[in-house]
Design an enzyme around this catalytic site. Sequence first.
Site, PDB file in Angstrom:
ATOM      1  N   LYS A 107     -44.877 -29.242  -3.066  1.00 17.68           N
ATOM      2  CA  LYS A 107     -44.188 -29.197  -1.769  1.00 17.68           C
ATOM      3  C   LYS A 107     -43.567 -27.813  -1.587  1.00 17.68           C
ATOM      4  O   LYS A 107     -42.603 -27.462  -2.270  1.00 17.68           O
ATOM      5  CB  LYS A 107     -43.073 -30.248  -1.708  1.00 17.68           C
ATOM      6  N   GLU A 165     -23.044 -17.042  -3.456  1.00 17.36           N
ATOM      7  CA  GLU A 165     -24.350 -16.458  -3.144  1.00 17.36           C
ATOM      8  C   GLU A 165     -24.510 -16.373  -1.632  1.00 17.36           C
ATOM      9  O   GLU A 165     -24.378 -17.371  -0.931  1.00 17.36           O
ATOM     10  CB  GLU A 165     -25.466 -17.324  -3.734  1.00 17.36           C
ATOM     11  N   CYS A 200     -33.497 -14.006  -5.617  1.00 22.70           N
ATOM     12  CA  CYS A 200     -32.512 -14.693  -6.457  1.00 22.70           C
ATOM     13  C   CYS A 200     -31.895 -13.725  -7.459  1.00 22.70           C
ATOM     14  O   CYS A 200     -30.774 -13.912  -7.905  1.00 22.70           O
ATOM     15  CB  CYS A 200     -33.173 -15.854  -7.197  1.00 22.70           C
ATOM     16  N   GLU A 221     -34.375 -23.877 -11.530  1.00 25.89           N
ATOM     17  CA  GLU A 221     -33.928 -22.479 -11.466  1.00 25.89           C
ATOM     18  C   GLU A 221     -33.248 -22.272 -10.125  1.00 25.89           C
ATOM     19  O   GLU A 221     -33.838 -22.553  -9.079  1.00 25.89           O
ATOM     20  CB  GLU A 221     -35.105 -21.514 -11.651  1.00 25.89           C
TER      21      GLU A 221
HETATM   22  P1  NDP Z   1     -33.331 -24.836  -1.065  1.00 25.64           P
HETATM   23  O1  NDP Z   1     -32.637 -25.362  -2.246  1.00 25.64           O
HETATM   24  O2  NDP Z   1     -32.777 -25.109   0.276  1.00 25.64           O
HETATM   25  O3  NDP Z   1     -34.843 -25.379  -1.011  1.00 25.64           O
HETATM   26  C1  NDP Z   1     -35.722 -25.226  -2.101  1.00 25.64           C
HETATM   27  C2  NDP Z   1     -36.811 -26.281  -2.002  1.00 25.64           C
HETATM   28  O4  NDP Z   1     -36.231 -27.580  -2.199  1.00 25.64           O
HETATM   29  C3  NDP Z   1     -37.501 -26.336  -0.632  1.00 25.64           C
HETATM   30  O5  NDP Z   1     -38.854 -26.656  -0.790  1.00 25.64           O
HETATM   31  C4  NDP Z   1     -36.749 -27.465   0.050  1.00 25.64           C
HETATM   32  O6  NDP Z   1     -37.468 -28.073   1.101  1.00 25.64           O
HETATM   33  C5  NDP Z   1     -36.575 -28.425  -1.119  1.00 25.64           C
HETATM   34  N1  NDP Z   1     -35.525 -29.437  -0.919  1.00 25.64           N
HETATM   35  C6  NDP Z   1     -34.479 -29.408  -0.058  1.00 25.64           C
HETATM   36  N2  NDP Z   1     -33.752 -30.539  -0.176  1.00 25.64           N
HETATM   37  C7  NDP Z   1     -34.349 -31.302  -1.131  1.00 25.64           C
HETATM   38  C8  NDP Z   1     -34.079 -32.584  -1.687  1.00 25.64           C
HETATM   39  N3  NDP Z   1     -33.036 -33.317  -1.295  1.00 25.64           N
HETATM   40  N4  NDP Z   1     -34.903 -33.031  -2.654  1.00 25.64           N
HETATM   41  C9  NDP Z   1     -35.956 -32.328  -3.075  1.00 25.64           C
HETATM   42  N5  NDP Z   1     -36.269 -31.105  -2.563  1.00 25.64           N
HETATM   43  C10 NDP Z   1     -35.483 -30.596  -1.610  1.00 25.64           C
HETATM   44  O7  NDP Z   1     -33.520 -23.264  -1.312  1.00 25.64           O
HETATM   45  P2  NDP Z   1     -34.139 -22.164  -0.362  1.00 25.64           P
HETATM   46  O8  NDP Z   1     -35.558 -22.519  -0.034  1.00 25.64           O
HETATM   47  O9  NDP Z   1     -33.199 -21.903   0.757  1.00 25.64           O
HETATM   48  O10 NDP Z   1     -34.207 -20.887  -1.346  1.00 25.64           O
HETATM   49  C11 NDP Z   1     -33.130 -20.042  -1.575  1.00 25.64           C
HETATM   50  C12 NDP Z   1     -32.449 -20.386  -2.888  1.00 25.64           C
HETATM   51  O11 NDP Z   1     -33.403 -20.325  -3.951  1.00 25.64           O
HETATM   52  C13 NDP Z   1     -31.360 -19.416  -3.282  1.00 25.64           C
HETATM   53  O12 NDP Z   1     -30.252 -20.124  -3.744  1.00 25.64           O
HETATM   54  C14 NDP Z   1     -31.993 -18.610  -4.411  1.00 25.64           C
HETATM   55  O13 NDP Z   1     -31.075 -18.043  -5.303  1.00 25.64           O
HETATM   56  C15 NDP Z   1     -32.846 -19.626  -5.062  1.00 25.64           C
HETATM   57  N6  NDP Z   1     -33.898 -18.988  -5.847  1.00 25.64           N
HETATM   58  C16 NDP Z   1     -33.785 -19.006  -7.215  1.00 25.64           C
HETATM   59  C17 NDP Z   1     -34.733 -18.370  -7.999  1.00 25.64           C
HETATM   60  C18 NDP Z   1     -34.647 -18.413  -9.487  1.00 25.64           C
HETATM   61  O14 NDP Z   1     -35.660 -18.117 -10.131  1.00 25.64           O
HETATM   62  N7  NDP Z   1     -33.525 -18.751 -10.069  1.00 25.64           N
HETATM   63  C19 NDP Z   1     -35.856 -17.647  -7.394  1.00 25.64           C
HETATM   64  C20 NDP Z   1     -35.877 -17.710  -5.954  1.00 25.64           C
HETATM   65  C21 NDP Z   1     -34.916 -18.364  -5.221  1.00 25.64           C
HETATM   66  P3  NDP Z   1     -37.269 -27.596   2.622  1.00 25.64           P
HETATM   67  O15 NDP Z   1     -37.689 -26.164   2.684  1.00 25.64           O
HETATM   68  O16 NDP Z   1     -38.172 -28.493   3.364  1.00 25.64           O
HETATM   69  O17 NDP Z   1     -35.825 -27.781   2.937  1.00 25.64           O
END
Ligand code: NDP
Length: 491
Positions: free
Chosen positions: A181, A392, A291, A257
Amino acid sequence: MPKPRLESERIFGNFIGGKWTSPETEDLIVDENPATKEIIAYFPRSGKDEAAEAIEEAAKAFSPWADTPPPQRGKVLLRAANIMENRSEDLSISLTREEGKTIKESRGEVARAIDIFRFYGSLGFRLKGETAPSMEKNTLLYTTRSPLGIVAVITPWNFPIAIPAWKIAPALVAGNTVVFKPASLTPIIAMELVKALDEAGLPKGVINFLTGPGNTVGEELIMNPNVGAITFTGSYDVGSRINKVCSSTRIVRTQLEMGGKNPTVVCEDANLDEAVEIVVKAAFGLTGQACTATSRVIVEKGVTGVFIEKLLSRTRRIRVGNGLDENVDMGPAVSEAQRNTDFEYIRIGKEEGAKLILGGAIPQGREFQNGYFVEPTIFTDVAPGMRIAQEEIFGPVLAIVEAENFEDALQIANNSQYGLSASICTTNLKKAHQFAARVQAGVVKVNKPTTGLELQVPYGGIKKSSSQSFKEQGEQAIEFFTQTKTVYLGY
Ligand code: NDP
């Protein structure tokens, strides 16, 4: 708002059980170019039923795929890498149109995804267990690795092809099947990766791709008892929820992560011109939406003034604009919501008493009216406890904190709930080693930006940046996607 006219060639579907489907309703995810607000595609707003169906298809495909010899599994990845390489410029353009990063950044990310497929493809020949001398005579003692079953892959929008690649490639070569997803903001580039695997001959059902909200599709993926492992990258809020839900319902392997608040320490002995280049790349590259982006610069007192002056003059030269323009250095925020978050933190920073010395607004000019652009923004006089130094933001907003000395800088760097990446700029070997040993971060850089990872070494954060269960990338990534069996063989 008038309903957009749906153009059939821009409507895409899910990939379940080896078939591309068409959305059944007009309630679709609208995929927008953040530099122009132009609608570039529509994807299904799938629900729990479609997610459950994808899991069923992945279950059916599991045994034959797990029985396929690992070198054969690897060959599919190698073919997919070649397919992606042949289309790499088109993929890079799609990535920029969808996520907003500059075309150079997109080319780098696509090239990384290809390399990741090659790395794990060749690992098919080296999925090793180990042998150990037995304490008993005529006994062979050894370990083997076997796949876990169905892996749910849930990814964010900011590296929408590299992160899926570094999860899906090791999952597949290890013999698992996948339900993927992507983030709702970036489904096109994720779909391209799945297409390449399909064209490379991946058997049907081994990868399943579906778009839809986290709270329906995502929830089914984390709750469904047939899913054997969940690998997630995203925000701390969602990651910690996944952790809570999973641990209260069953025992399932998770890898989470999450966010970061990454510091770069600039020492008095640093080469300041080099330090400025490092900070600009890490803070404003990728529009600050990495990130591992630097969001705090901690400067030793003796050089604060000179460093800020140099940083200001270099940051003023950053060209903001549509990432498809080869001359642009920084693209827009990914979405209106993300830009609102950036502006909200800029407001909070001012309210907290930090000094805004650059940016903080939408850049001037007509070309910026149609996208989600933000100026590169710098705050000085930031106290370590302020919200802009702790939370963040995920945008091009940099907080400069002054430190009394190296010890104080290290303490400020560690004064964070996160621990993803940390960097130091210094010419002093002792400080470099002290920093590497004592800073609380999963990735440490010396005279290099906090951003930028190599794929052949393990990656992951500590503290609230990670579940700290298993590392990603490198050969170590295989640990998460396999279970070890120990065999005692008497002969
Ligand atoms: P989110 O946590 O909003 O979303 C990440 C994924 O989780 C998306 O596919 C999202 O779907 C999905 N999701 C949202 N709600 C749920 C749920 N209740 N259950 C299961 N899946 C869910 O993050 P962002 O996409 O906004 O990305 C930014 C974040 O990612 C930042 O905090 C960044 O630091 C972190 N990040 C961390 C990295 C690392 O390696 N540590 C690398 C890159 C980013 P949908 O899009 O449909 O909402």
